[in-house]
Enzyme design. Structure first.
Site: not given
Ligand code: CAA
Length: 259
Positions: A66, A111, A114, A134
């Site tokens: 998400a 998400g 999911e 999460e």
């Molecule tokens: N939401 C918003 N933006 C996201 C995102 C997310 N879940 N995941 C990645 N992005 C964005 C980053 O902010 C980044 O944006 P900018 O270029 O503007 O900075 C862009 O995507 C590229 O990401 P990274 O630079 O971080 O890329 P990376 O290759 O270094 O890392 C990754 C990749 C490991 C997937 C890392 O981006 C990451 O950990 N993302 C978050 C994963 C996460 O925690 N997901 C769960 C979200 S909470 C959820 O889903 C709740 C639910 O159940 C409802």
């Protein structure tokens, strides 16, 4: 005009949906979820639909979760609305009367995982990475993960993944039953084409009946579930599809199922 957040393409009644926010690794925001919901409503109304494949744009990510930027400042009520929107969208996907397959082409987190769980099954490229991280953000999965993950891979493994937030590779995802098949990244497209060919060529009513029997039977006692199967099996003999399929076998030719 801005680019669609959900691109739609189609071959032989098999629709491919591509979630299209590659700069944010296809993270799910409310705009994308709204678009997906509208596309799914259109698909649900079609009786010529044979299957749906869903994937993420680019070669790095299926869906990285998400949208964290959208979520950060939400109140509890707003968070509830966001989760409810996603759950309703995923339900639409799950309730389509045809097979829905996640083509996982990279990050499949939060998400995103999911979403894959709301699909009937998933195939993955060998670079895919799965997880429910999460708790690292101070929340629990809110798009169905605490319920669909244990139902698919068992409660112990689901608790492991959800409470540690650790990510697993495609090999481990295959082993625990989160995905059905894994192929080298360069071969994911070939697998998608093969699935499109098979799901587009097999008996469409039989495929729908199989999904109905499996899904409806899950919540039932075995005896009533078997009775449901018998009814659907018999119903298959009411249309032209069974006669064509069996005649084609006996005539030693490929079947030609009308759409
Ligand atoms: N939401 C918003 N933006 C996201 C995102 C997310 N879940 N995941 C990645 N992005 C964005 C980053 O902010 C980044 O944006 P900018 O270029 O503007 O900075 C862009 O995507 C590229 O990401 P990274 O630079 O971080 O890329 P990376 O290759 O270094 O890392 C990754 C990749 C490991 C997937 C890392 O981006 C990451 O950990 N993302 C978050 C994963 C996460 O925690 N997901 C769960 C979200 S909470 C959820 O889903 C709740 C639910 O159940 C409802």
């Amino acid at each position: 005009m801005s680019e669609a957040l959900v691109s739609v393409s189609e071959h032989s009644g098999v629709v491919r949906l591509t979630l299209n926010r590659p700069k944010a690794l296809n993270a799910l925001n409310s705009e994308l979820l709204g678009e997906l919901e509208r596309v799914l409503d259109d698909l649900a109304a079609r009786d010529d639909l044979r299957a749906v494949l869903i994937t993420g744009a680019g070669d790095k990510s299926f869906v990285a979760g998400a949208d964290i930027a959208e979520m950060r400042d939400k109140s509890p009520d707003e968070a509830r609305d966001f989760a409810s929107q996603a759950l309703a969208t995923f339900k639409r996907l799950e309730r389509l009367p045809v097979p829905v397959v996640a083509l996982v082409n990279g990050f499949c987190l939060g998400g995103g995982c999911e979403l894959a769980l709301a699909c009937d099954w998933a195939v993955a490229s060998d670079n895919a990475l799965f997880g429910q991280p999460e708790v690292l953000l101070g929340v629990i999965p809110g798009f169905g993960g605490t319920q669909r993950l244990p139902r698919r891979i068992g409660p112990a493994m689901a608790l492991d993944l959800i409470t540690t937030g650790r990510k697993i590779d495609a090999q481990e995802a295959l082993r625990v039953g989160l995905v059905n098949r894994m192929v080298p990244q360069a071969e994911l497209e070939t697998l998608a084409e093969e699935l499109t060919r098979q799901l587009g060529a097999n008996g469409p009513q039989a495929i729908r009946a199989a999904k109905q029997a499996i899904h409806a039977g899950q919540g039932q006692h075995l005896d009533s579930a078997l009775a449901l199967e018998t009814s659907l099996f018999a119903l298959g003999f009411a249309g032209p599809e069974q006669r064509e399929g069996m005649s084609a076998f006996l005539d030693k030719r490929p079947p030609d199922f009308q759409r």
